[in-house]
Write a protein that holds these residues in place. Structure first.
Motif, PDB file in Angstrom:
ATOM      1  N   SER A  11     -36.563 -18.942  34.507  1.00  0.00           N
ATOM      2  CA  SER A  11     -37.919 -18.408  34.597  1.00  0.00           C
ATOM      3  C   SER A  11     -38.016 -17.309  35.652  1.00  0.00           C
ATOM      4  O   SER A  11     -38.704 -16.300  35.449  1.00  0.00           O
ATOM      5  N   THR A  12     -37.310 -17.491  36.749  1.00  0.00           N
ATOM      6  CA  THR A  12     -37.357 -16.504  37.836  1.00  0.00           C
ATOM      7  C   THR A  12     -36.689 -15.197  37.435  1.00  0.00           C
ATOM      8  O   THR A  12     -37.258 -14.114  37.622  1.00  0.00           O
ATOM      9  N   THR A  14     -36.122 -14.068  34.514  1.00  0.00           N
ATOM     10  CA  THR A  14     -36.730 -13.423  33.347  1.00  0.00           C
ATOM     11  C   THR A  14     -38.191 -13.059  33.592  1.00  0.00           C
ATOM     12  O   THR A  14     -38.910 -12.725  32.650  1.00  0.00           O
ATOM     13  N   ASN A  15     -38.614 -13.130  34.854  1.00  0.00           N
ATOM     14  CA  ASN A  15     -39.925 -12.587  35.197  1.00  0.00           C
ATOM     15  C   ASN A  15     -39.923 -11.113  34.786  1.00  0.00           C
ATOM     16  O   ASN A  15     -38.970 -10.390  35.106  1.00  0.00           O
ATOM     17  N   MET A  55     -43.905  -5.480  40.253  1.00  0.00           N
ATOM     18  CA  MET A  55     -43.463  -6.628  41.048  1.00  0.00           C
ATOM     19  C   MET A  55     -44.232  -6.704  42.363  1.00  0.00           C
ATOM     20  O   MET A  55     -44.664  -7.785  42.784  1.00  0.00           O
ATOM     21  N   ASN A  69     -45.954 -16.849  42.300  1.00  0.00           N
ATOM     22  CA  ASN A  69     -45.700 -15.522  41.735  1.00  0.00           C
ATOM     23  C   ASN A  69     -45.846 -15.475  40.222  1.00  0.00           C
ATOM     24  O   ASN A  69     -45.862 -14.389  39.635  1.00  0.00           O
ATOM     25  N   ASP A  70     -45.924 -16.640  39.573  1.00  0.00           N
ATOM     26  CA  ASP A  70     -46.201 -16.674  38.137  1.00  0.00           C
ATOM     27  C   ASP A  70     -47.682 -16.438  37.848  1.00  0.00           C
ATOM     28  O   ASP A  70     -48.050 -16.155  36.708  1.00  0.00           O
ATOM     29  N   HIS A 130     -43.849 -13.791  30.174  1.00  0.00           N
ATOM     30  CA  HIS A 130     -42.387 -13.830  30.279  1.00  0.00           C
ATOM     31  C   HIS A 130     -41.721 -13.446  28.951  1.00  0.00           C
ATOM     32  O   HIS A 130     -40.820 -12.595  28.933  1.00  0.00           O
ATOM     33  N   ARG A 163     -40.180 -22.021  30.134  1.00  0.00           N
ATOM     34  CA  ARG A 163     -41.616 -21.916  30.408  1.00  0.00           C
ATOM     35  C   ARG A 163     -42.369 -23.175  29.975  1.00  0.00           C
ATOM     36  O   ARG A 163     -43.331 -23.592  30.620  1.00  0.00           O
ATOM     37  N   LYS A 168     -45.674 -24.102  32.336  1.00  0.00           N
ATOM     38  CA  LYS A 168     -46.382 -22.848  32.576  1.00  0.00           C
ATOM     39  C   LYS A 168     -47.101 -22.373  31.312  1.00  0.00           C
ATOM     40  O   LYS A 168     -48.065 -21.620  31.383  1.00  0.00           O
TER      41      LYS A 168
END
Length: 284
Positions: A11-12, A14-15, A55, A69-70, A130, A163, A168
């Motif tokens: 997940s991080t 592929t932000n 970002m 941050n999501d 995402h 996700r 999320k």
């Protein structure tokens, strides 16, 4: 716990502002080789307006409102999405003004428009940014590289799983983000290059691009539908065999092989995820 950590890592990385760094690097490198463009200039423009600024906006906004941050709360996403739209559009204008490669120019405009679509959807539904952020540049790579670009789509079912596992997004939100990102990007690229008179040479045709997208999204969509209905393994096998037959009969080898690869990836992810992921229930 180990699966959760893996999902968190996926997940991080592929932000959207992060995953676009390597994907845009491949795009810019390909453009520099194909069209004799200056790689450094293309990379700097894409890096600033598609990654660094978005970002920074996300991180600053998350800190201001005191969230992750999501930006998990749907209503908190409006501001960074709006500023993201502006950032991508400025990148488009600068690329247009500097007469950079038409492909990059159109792609930055696609980013702006796609983010606008996400903003509209977000007003009612928390579609996955995402999977949208992955599918956009992946669609661009398909246009540029065909089957080689389509191979990056193995990340799509991985991101869906991560996700959903991290809670999320719902399964439908994660799948839908990719579907709209793939289709919108390809259609818009062809639309913009014609309407704005920005010709692009050496890209995959619209029909083949759509077929690649169908090869990518078919299995995740089938698994998604069955996850919400009767979770029948038999129906999944029948549907997959039917789709495979159609792809083999009506598409080139490199397209139906992408379907096979994404299908196998989705199945492997389902078995790895186990009972924590609803796709596994379909395959039980």
């Amino acid at each position: 716990m180990e699966k959760y950590k893996i999902a968190k890592i996926i997940s991080t990385i592929t932000n959207p502002p992060i995953i676009c760094i390597p994907l845009f690097m491949v795009i810019c490198l390909t453009l520099s080789l194909k069209h004799n463009e200056d790689f450094l200039t293309l990379e700097i423009i894409s890096l600033i307006f598609a990654s660094i600024l978005p970002m920074a906006i996300i991180m600053i906004w998350a800190k201001i409102i005191g969230t992750d941050n999501d930006i998990s709360n749907r209503s908190d996403r409006y501001t960074p999405l709006i500023i993201g739209i502006i950032s991508y559009f400025i990148g488009f204008l600068i690329s247009l003004y500097m007469n950079l490669d038409n492909f990059l120019t159109c792609l930055l405009l696609c980013y702006s428009v796609n983010t606008g679509v996400v903003l509209l959807i977000t007003a009612k539904w928390k579609i996955s940014v995402h999977t949208t952020g992955l599918s956009g540049p992946n669609a661009a790579l398909i246009l540029l590289l065909g089957s080689l670009g389509a191979l990056f789509a193995i990340l799509y079912p991985l991101v869906i799983w991560s996700r959903v596992l991290l809670k999320k997004h719902t399964l439908s939100q994660a799948i839908a983000g990719g579907v709209q990102g793939y289709f919108l990007t390809v259609v818009e690229m062809y639309l913009f290059m014609n309407v704005l008179n920005l010709p692009i040479s050496g890209i995959i045709g619209l029909t083949d691009s759509v077929l690649y997208i169908l090869a990518i999204i078919t299995t995740p969509v089938i698994l998604g539908i069955l996850s919400y209905t009767n979770k029948s393994k038999a129906l999944f096998v029948i549907a997959e065999l039917l789709c495979l037959a159609l792809f083999v009969l009506f598409t080139p080898f490199n397209i139906w092989m992408i379907f096979v690869i994404i299908t196998l990836t989705s199945i492997l992810i389902s078995y790895f995820a186990g009972k924590d992921f609803i796709w596994r229930d379909v395959l039980s």
